[in-house]
Scaffold this motif. Structure first.
Motif, PDB file in Angstrom:
ATOM      1  N   ARG A 127       6.551 -35.928 -61.518  1.00 53.35           N
ATOM      2  CA  ARG A 127       6.142 -36.296 -60.177  1.00 53.35           C
ATOM      3  C   ARG A 127       7.342 -36.844 -59.410  1.00 53.35           C
ATOM      4  N   GLU A 128       7.475 -36.447 -58.141  1.00 55.04           N
ATOM      5  CA  GLU A 128       8.594 -36.881 -57.327  1.00 55.04           C
ATOM      6  C   GLU A 128       8.113 -37.386 -55.971  1.00 55.04           C
ATOM      7  N   GLY A 129       8.865 -38.318 -55.411  1.00 56.49           N
ATOM      8  CA  GLY A 129       8.559 -38.817 -54.084  1.00 56.49           C
ATOM      9  C   GLY A 129       8.965 -37.812 -53.023  1.00 56.49           C
ATOM     10  N   VAL A 130       8.088 -37.556 -52.073  1.00 55.49           N
ATOM     11  CA  VAL A 130       8.337 -36.621 -50.986  1.00 55.49           C
ATOM     12  C   VAL A 130       8.688 -37.350 -49.696  1.00 55.49           C
ATOM     13  N   ALA A 131       7.884 -38.335 -49.339  1.00 54.43           N
ATOM     14  CA  ALA A 131       8.090 -39.083 -48.103  1.00 54.43           C
ATOM     15  C   ALA A 131       7.385 -40.424 -48.205  1.00 54.43           C
ATOM     16  N   VAL A 132       7.961 -41.447 -47.588  1.00 53.51           N
ATOM     17  CA  VAL A 132       7.327 -42.758 -47.502  1.00 53.51           C
ATOM     18  C   VAL A 132       7.439 -43.275 -46.082  1.00 53.51           C
ATOM     19  N   ILE A 133       6.494 -44.134 -45.719  1.00 55.41           N
ATOM     20  CA  ILE A 133       6.516 -44.787 -44.419  1.00 55.41           C
ATOM     21  C   ILE A 133       6.257 -46.271 -44.631  1.00 55.41           C
ATOM     22  N   GLU A 134       7.121 -47.098 -44.079  1.00 56.16           N
ATOM     23  CA  GLU A 134       7.003 -48.539 -44.213  1.00 56.16           C
ATOM     24  C   GLU A 134       6.020 -49.097 -43.189  1.00 56.16           C
ATOM     25  N   ASN A 135       5.681 -50.365 -43.351  1.00 57.92           N
ATOM     26  CA  ASN A 135       4.691 -50.930 -42.440  1.00 57.92           C
ATOM     27  C   ASN A 135       5.217 -51.100 -41.018  1.00 57.92           C
ATOM     28  N   ASP A 136       6.538 -50.993 -40.823  1.00 57.27           N
ATOM     29  CA  ASP A 136       7.098 -51.026 -39.474  1.00 57.27           C
ATOM     30  C   ASP A 136       7.280 -49.625 -38.897  1.00 57.27           C
ATOM     31  N   GLY A 137       6.877 -48.586 -39.637  1.00 57.77           N
ATOM     32  CA  GLY A 137       6.975 -47.214 -39.176  1.00 57.77           C
ATOM     33  C   GLY A 137       8.210 -46.466 -39.625  1.00 57.77           C
ATOM     34  N   SER A 138       9.153 -47.121 -40.268  1.00 59.75           N
ATOM     35  CA  SER A 138      10.347 -46.450 -40.770  1.00 59.75           C
ATOM     36  C   SER A 138       9.978 -45.446 -41.855  1.00 59.75           C
ATOM     37  N   THR A 139      10.684 -44.317 -41.898  1.00 56.85           N
ATOM     38  CA  THR A 139      10.357 -43.245 -42.835  1.00 56.85           C
ATOM     39  C   THR A 139      11.564 -42.836 -43.656  1.00 56.85           C
ATOM     40  N   SER A 140      11.289 -42.301 -44.854  1.00 52.75           N
ATOM     41  CA  SER A 140      12.308 -41.734 -45.724  1.00 52.75           C
ATOM     42  C   SER A 140      11.757 -40.461 -46.344  1.00 52.75           C
ATOM     43  N   TYR A 141      12.636 -39.484 -46.601  1.00 49.63           N
ATOM     44  CA  TYR A 141      12.233 -38.197 -47.145  1.00 49.63           C
ATOM     45  C   TYR A 141      13.159 -37.780 -48.269  1.00 49.63           C
ATOM     46  N   ILE A 142      12.609 -37.040 -49.219  1.00 47.86           N
ATOM     47  CA  ILE A 142      13.453 -36.378 -50.194  1.00 47.86           C
ATOM     48  C   ILE A 142      14.237 -35.286 -49.469  1.00 47.86           C
ATOM     49  N   GLY A 143      15.481 -35.065 -49.891  1.00 43.71           N
ATOM     50  CA  GLY A 143      16.359 -34.171 -49.168  1.00 43.71           C
ATOM     51  C   GLY A 143      15.824 -32.770 -48.959  1.00 43.71           C
ATOM     52  N   SER A 144      15.087 -32.243 -49.916  1.00 47.74           N
ATOM     53  CA  SER A 144      14.628 -30.862 -49.841  1.00 47.74           C
ATOM     54  C   SER A 144      13.573 -30.616 -48.762  1.00 47.74           C
ATOM     55  N   VAL A 145      12.965 -31.671 -48.211  1.00 43.45           N
ATOM     56  CA  VAL A 145      11.927 -31.485 -47.190  1.00 43.45           C
ATOM     57  C   VAL A 145      12.364 -31.958 -45.817  1.00 43.45           C
ATOM     58  N   LYS A 146      13.551 -32.527 -45.690  1.00 44.19           N
ATOM     59  CA  LYS A 146      14.021 -33.011 -44.399  1.00 44.19           C
ATOM     60  C   LYS A 146      14.089 -31.871 -43.393  1.00 44.19           C
ATOM     61  N   GLY A 147      13.569 -32.127 -42.207  1.00 39.75           N
ATOM     62  CA  GLY A 147      13.521 -31.117 -41.168  1.00 39.75           C
ATOM     63  C   GLY A 147      12.311 -30.221 -41.242  1.00 39.75           C
TER      64      GLY A 147
END
Length: 123
Positions: free
Chosen positions: A45-65
């Motif tokens: 299992r791998e992380g794809v995307a997360v969103i923090e409680n302030d709305g900031s987001t992070s993505y795994i490189g393969s799905v960016k864009g």
């Protein structure tokens, strides 16, 4: 206690789109770190995307864009918009949540999990 229920999975052709939804109960999305994770066949299992409680987001490189994580606080709902899908996006997708810091793509830190929904991308 947080309960998570996913919907929106299914099949798509390469280049197509799907939108996953996750409804949270027991807390509000603004009080949580929330994310989408996936498990391809035969892989970890791998992380794809997360969103923090302030709305900031992070993505795994393969799905960016291609993928966008978002939330609707009024509906306590998390979304994952998936565009330009590729066969390697195939897998079981899970909604997950945790309280507090940190908020990252690391699977092990999340404490609440949905049941998973299958996404299949093939021609």
């Amino acid at each position: 206690q947080v309960q998570l229920v996913e919907s929106g999975g299914g099949s798509a052709q390469p280049g197509g789109s799907l939108r996953l939804s996750c409804v949270a109960s027991g807390n509000t999305v603004n009080n949580l770190c929330m994310g989408w994770f996936r498990q391809p066949p035969g892989k970890e299992r791998e992380g794809v995307a997360v969103i923090e409680n302030d709305g900031s987001t992070s993505y795994i490189g393969s799905v960016k864009g291609r993928f966008t994580i978002s939330k609707d606080s009024a509906k306590d709902t998390l979304y994952l918009q998936m565009n330009n899908l590729k066969p390697e996006d195939t897998g079981v997708y899970y909604c997950a949540a945790k309280a507090g810091w940190p908020c990252s793509l690391q699977t092990k830190i999340f404490t609440y999990w949905g049941q998973g929904t299958q996404v299949t991308v093939s021609s």
